[in-house]
Design a protein around this motif. Structure first.
Motif, PDB file in Angstrom:
ATOM      1  N   ALA A 185       3.158  -7.310  -3.288  1.00  0.00           N
ATOM      2  CA  ALA A 185       3.476  -8.691  -2.935  1.00  0.00           C
ATOM      3  C   ALA A 185       4.555  -8.779  -1.872  1.00  0.00           C
ATOM      4  O   ALA A 185       4.792  -9.844  -1.293  1.00  0.00           O
ATOM      5  N   ASP A 186       5.219  -7.665  -1.589  1.00  0.00           N
ATOM      6  CA  ASP A 186       6.289  -7.629  -0.593  1.00  0.00           C
ATOM      7  C   ASP A 186       5.688  -7.310   0.777  1.00  0.00           C
ATOM      8  O   ASP A 186       5.271  -6.181   1.042  1.00  0.00           O
ATOM      9  N   VAL A 187       5.620  -8.294   1.632  1.00  0.00           N
ATOM     10  CA  VAL A 187       4.993  -8.098   2.944  1.00  0.00           C
ATOM     11  C   VAL A 187       6.007  -7.567   3.949  1.00  0.00           C
ATOM     12  O   VAL A 187       7.204  -7.656   3.751  1.00  0.00           O
ATOM     13  N   GLY A 188       5.492  -6.989   5.037  1.00  0.00           N
ATOM     14  CA  GLY A 188       6.367  -6.471   6.086  1.00  0.00           C
ATOM     15  C   GLY A 188       6.602  -4.978   5.937  1.00  0.00           C
ATOM     16  O   GLY A 188       6.115  -4.334   4.998  1.00  0.00           O
ATOM     17  N   PRO A 189       7.353  -4.402   6.870  1.00  0.00           N
ATOM     18  CA  PRO A 189       7.595  -2.955   6.880  1.00  0.00           C
ATOM     19  C   PRO A 189       8.212  -2.415   5.591  1.00  0.00           C
ATOM     20  O   PRO A 189       7.862  -1.324   5.137  1.00  0.00           O
ATOM     21  N   GLU A 190       9.141  -3.166   4.994  1.00  0.00           N
ATOM     22  CA  GLU A 190       9.753  -2.696   3.747  1.00  0.00           C
ATOM     23  C   GLU A 190       8.720  -2.640   2.631  1.00  0.00           C
ATOM     24  O   GLU A 190       8.719  -1.716   1.815  1.00  0.00           O
ATOM     25  N   GLY A 191       7.836  -3.639   2.609  1.00  0.00           N
ATOM     26  CA  GLY A 191       6.811  -3.695   1.578  1.00  0.00           C
ATOM     27  C   GLY A 191       5.791  -2.578   1.708  1.00  0.00           C
ATOM     28  O   GLY A 191       5.416  -1.949   0.709  1.00  0.00           O
ATOM     29  N   THR A 192       5.331  -2.312   2.946  1.00  0.00           N
ATOM     30  CA  THR A 192       4.341  -1.250   3.120  1.00  0.00           C
ATOM     31  C   THR A 192       4.946   0.119   2.808  1.00  0.00           C
ATOM     32  O   THR A 192       4.267   0.992   2.261  1.00  0.00           O
ATOM     33  N   ARG A 193       6.226   0.308   3.138  1.00  0.00           N
ATOM     34  CA  ARG A 193       6.870   1.581   2.807  1.00  0.00           C
ATOM     35  C   ARG A 193       6.990   1.755   1.306  1.00  0.00           C
ATOM     36  O   ARG A 193       6.673   2.823   0.766  1.00  0.00           O
TER      37      ARG A 193
END
Length: 312
Positions: free
Chosen positions: A133-141
């Motif tokens: 549910a966490d989008v963006g670079p931090e989420g994908t990592r």
């Protein structure tokens, strides 16, 4: 060493034993104090049975240890107490105060190996869903870290130092360099491979000052890669978001979950040993005990005879 007032209260033979430790062996004050406490307790037990240290036999020592177990004393503490008794009775024998050493036939209390903390499959799903549910670079990592960890059972140190070359070929397996530089091949699931591919598109956002890095999970810190401590912090923050107890969630717990869930779904113990990189299968067998404890709890909670016993 205890003061004069305490010395007067010491049981017979204990004072010369403690003096020997101090004078001949140069034992530290804390060590002597620990022996003093242990022997006062032991001699108090003997006195309650009208027995003296120079006449106590192996049965008396077994009774003393059994009493410690009934009191809920940890096996490690009981083992330390027995060590004190061994040294004490060895001293009595050496000084010809008694003609034998009753501790030589006594086995040390078995130290139960603590069972690892395990997350349920449902809890892991909740953790992965929260990461997704966490989008963006931090989420994908974060999703990549979790998927890889749960799919492979890697040690956290192996995960954070994984080279980027390990995943660039998009192979269905990883070559992991573990303890003692030993290498092992671990297959990765399709969800983990998809998470890796999604993260690789955002990986440049984590590169320090735009420079290249050999690590899959680069960082601006001095180590050059995400640290295990930082990953642990992030994981506990995610646990809160997923409604889980942060104290029960860590990278190592996810490694345990990987092994436990594999065994619960029929995997061979030898295969799990190889995937975890355990040199000795006895280390892996701890997970079979976890399954046994779960089965016992399941039977006790659901078997009609067990319910009747508790309700009766």
């Amino acid at each position: 060493m205890a003061g004069r007032a305490d010395q007067a209260k010491l049981p017979r033979f204990v004072e010369p034993f403690l003096e020997m430790l101090m004078v001949e062996r140069g034992a530290a004050a804390n060590t002597i104090e620990a022996y003093r406490r242990d022997l006062i307790d032991y001699c108090g037990f003997l006195k309650s049975r009208s027995v003296a240290p120079d006449t106590a036999d192996s049965d008396h020592i077994r009774q003393y240890l059994a009493g410690l177990a009934r009191q809920g004393v940890k096996a490690s503490t009981a083992a330390r107490r027995l060590s004190s008794l061994r040294q004490f009775h060895k001293f009595l024998f050496a000084e010809a105060i008694r003609q034998d050493d009753p501790t030589v036939v006594i086995d040390a209390p078995r130290r139960g190996r603590p069972l690892p903390k395990i997350m349920s499959e449902e809890d892991v799903d909740r953790l992965l869903a929260a990461a997704g549910a966490d989008v963006g670079p931090e989420g994908t990592r974060l999703q990549c870290l979790l998927e890889l960890l749960y799919a492979t059972g890697m040690r956290v140190s192996e995960l954070v130092t994984l080279p980027v070359t390990a995943v660039l070929r998009d192979e269905p397996f990883l070559l992991i360099r573990g303890k003692g530089d030993k290498e092992r091949i671990v297959p990765i699931s399709l969800p983990a491979r998809l998470a890796v591919n999604a993260y690789l598109e955002d990986r440049s956002e984590h590169l320090p000052d735009g420079r290249e890095s050999p690590f899959l999970f680069p960082s601006r810190g001095k180590e050059g890669h995400l640290t295990r401590q930082r990953f642990g912090q992030i994981l506990k923050e995610l646990a809160l978001e997923a409604g889980l107890d942060p104290a029960k969630v860590s990278p190592h717990v996810l490694r345990h979950a990987f092994a436990s869930h594999l065994l619960a779904n029929g995997a061979d113990l030898r295969v799990v040993q190889q995937l975890l990189g355990h040199a000795d299968i006895s280390t892996t067998q701890i997970y079979t005990h976890v399954q046994e404890e779960r089965l016992k709890a399941l039977v006790e909670a659901n078997h009609p005879l067990a319910r009747r016993r508790y309700e009766g």
